[in-house]
Motif scaffolding. Structure first.
Motif, PDB file in Angstrom:
ATOM      1  N   THR A   1      20.079  12.302 -23.887  1.00 20.71           N
ATOM      2  CA  THR A   1      18.743  12.103 -24.420  1.00 20.71           C
ATOM      3  C   THR A   1      18.317  10.647 -24.323  1.00 20.71           C
ATOM      4  O   THR A   1      19.071   9.745 -24.692  1.00 20.71           O
ATOM      5  CB  THR A   1      18.702  12.537 -25.891  1.00 20.71           C
TER       6      THR A   1
ATOM      7  N   GLU B   1      21.752  17.405 -24.702  1.00 20.78           N
ATOM      8  CA  GLU B   1      20.565  16.700 -25.170  1.00 20.78           C
ATOM      9  C   GLU B   1      20.573  16.583 -26.693  1.00 20.78           C
ATOM     10  O   GLU B   1      19.577  16.801 -27.367  1.00 20.78           O
ATOM     11  CB  GLU B   1      19.300  17.409 -24.668  1.00 20.78           C
TER      12      GLU B   1
ATOM     13  N   ASP C   1      13.280  15.695 -22.024  1.00 19.46           N
ATOM     14  CA  ASP C   1      14.733  15.761 -22.116  1.00 19.46           C
ATOM     15  C   ASP C   1      15.324  17.078 -21.650  1.00 19.46           C
ATOM     16  O   ASP C   1      16.517  17.136 -21.338  1.00 19.46           O
ATOM     17  CB  ASP C   1      15.179  15.498 -23.560  1.00 19.46           C
TER      18      ASP C   1
ATOM     19  N   ARG D   1      10.139  15.766 -27.582  1.00 21.32           N
ATOM     20  CA  ARG D   1      11.002  15.385 -26.463  1.00 21.32           C
ATOM     21  C   ARG D   1      11.442  16.562 -25.597  1.00 21.32           C
ATOM     22  O   ARG D   1      12.141  16.372 -24.606  1.00 21.32           O
ATOM     23  CB  ARG D   1      12.227  14.627 -26.979  1.00 21.32           C
TER      24      ARG D   1
END
Length: 410
Positions: free
Chosen positions: A50, A250, A273, A269
């Motif tokens: 991440t 992640e 990601d 995200r």
């Protein structure tokens, strides 16, 4: 999860060499959706982490980052990220090789990577870039060393704080060197590098795990690859029937589903990601405990709505979605009966809500039979919220491997 105090393989990577140019991916500012090319030529993600802001960038520094592959294949590419930067970053002398021990590499394995045929690449603020592919086969379960020199940088630094893996830094340019002589500075973080892809044989896909510090591996043993997604990758590698072999971790310490805190929320995200990673067939969602201890804490309905939104977006992108129940955490200072009631209600939804294509019941796997609000002592890493190595393995063993490939066509 909460932030806390904080002779075959040699030949395989020796075969890596520079290849024809393919070009750079593009990106958007933090929180936006990157739109990099992710066609078949980009293969399948074999390692990922991440992106987050991890301090201030430094010019003239070199990095040798150690990452562990899941699926093997040819055409290795690395993805460099400036997602949180506010000014361009220039990388030069990017190399990939096979680690021998420490910062030293297997002789003859370190090969230069190019970007649209060039040895130098500048990534704009918010952007990402893929290297050109390298020919030759990269073995599964290999420890790769990705080395590069940062020639120009400043402002916020993009990286991943809690790697649970020792990497190395150096002043000056030493990326092409295979010895450890100049790589004397150690770090427990990854910088700029956020994905590695390969082209595996056959129709192989990957699973991306969207999680917090449990997924990130806190309280697993450093430098041993004992995070629960690592154990999952080993199970998949041994299963000849598994169509999913790649695993992208992640996880992000402190991460929440609904709100930004330590890092961007899962909702903010997901695109960058997870959905942008090549070859991902399945999104595995295991988050929520950090939301429960937030101020103000969400209701069960609010957290369920967040889960549904994540699942809908993943399904819209053609992904299979696996949901996991929230593990017990009584004994952690911020546990309270109100949060426990929400956890139970949310877990009931995960088990029976019909939102997910499959469910991994980590609550049942990890809880004590004598107190369902606590981790089983044999699995407790010591803080009553993060599993130890045994707990991590138990989680991975509980995942139905067939659930990671539910087909396509959403």
């Amino acid at each position: 999860m909460p932030r806390t105090a904080r002779p075959r393989r040699r030949a395989a990577l020796a075969a890596l060499s520079c290849c024809v140019a393919l070009g750079c991916g593009t990106g958007t500012p933090p929180g936006g959706r990157p739109d990099p090319p992710t066609g078949p030529e980009y293969g399948v993600v074999t390692w990922a982490t991440t992106a987050d802001r991890v301090g201030e960038a430094v010019e003239g520094r070199s990095y040798r980052l150690m990452v562990h592959t899941s699926v093997g294949g040819g055409g290795l590419r690395v993805r460099l990220s400036n997602a949180f930067g506010d000014r361009p970053v220039t990388f030069e002398d990017v190399h990939a090789g096979l680690r021998r021990d420490g910062a030293a590499l297997v002789p003859g394995s370190n090969r230069r990577l190019t970007f649209d045929g060039a040895r130098t690449v500048t990534v704009p603020p918010g952007g990402i870039v893929y290297s050109d592919p390298l020919p030759g086969h990269v073995p599964a379960a290999s420890t790769l060393a990705v080395s590069f020199h940062v020639a120009r940088a400043g402002g916020p630094l993009t990286g991943h704080w809690m790697a649970m893996q020792t990497s190395y830094t150096s002043d000056g340019e030493h990326s092409a060197e295979e010895s450890a002589t100049h790589w004397t500075q150690r770090t427990g973080s990854w910088f700029y590098l956020d994905a590695v892809t390969v082209r595996p044989r056959g129709k192989t896909g990957a699973v991306a795990v969207l999680g917090d510090s449990i997924t990130d591996g806190w309280h697993s043993t450093t430098d041993t690859d004992r995070r629960w997604p690592d154990y999952l990758a080993r199970r998949l590698a041994k299963d000849p029937a598994a169509a999913v072999k790649g695993v992208a971790n992640e996880g992000l310490s402190g991460n929440r589903v609904l709100t930004d805190g330590p890092g961007q929320s899962a909702l903010n995200r997901l695109s960058r990601d997870v959905l942008s990673l090549p070859g991902v067939r399945t999104v595995f969602m295991f988050q929520g405990v950090n939301d429960l201890k937030g101020e103000p804490a969400p209701t069960a309905g609010e957290l369920v709505a967040g889960y549904k939104t994540l699942a809908e977006r993943a399904h819209a992108a053609g992904k299979c979605v696996v949901g996991a129940t929230i593990a017990p955490y009584k004994g952690w200072p911020e546990w309270d009966p109100e949060g426990e009631a929400v956890r139970r209600e949310v877990n009931a939804f995960v088990r029976g809500g019909g939102t997910f294509d499959a469910v991994a019941d980590f609550d049942r796997v990890l809880r004590s039979p004598y107190d369902h609000e606590r981790l089983l002592p044999a699995f407790d890493g010591g803080d009553h919220v993060h599993p130890n190595d045994k707990g991590m393995q138990a989680m991975a063993d509980a995942v139905d491997l067939r659930s990671l490939d539910c087909g396509s066509g959403w």
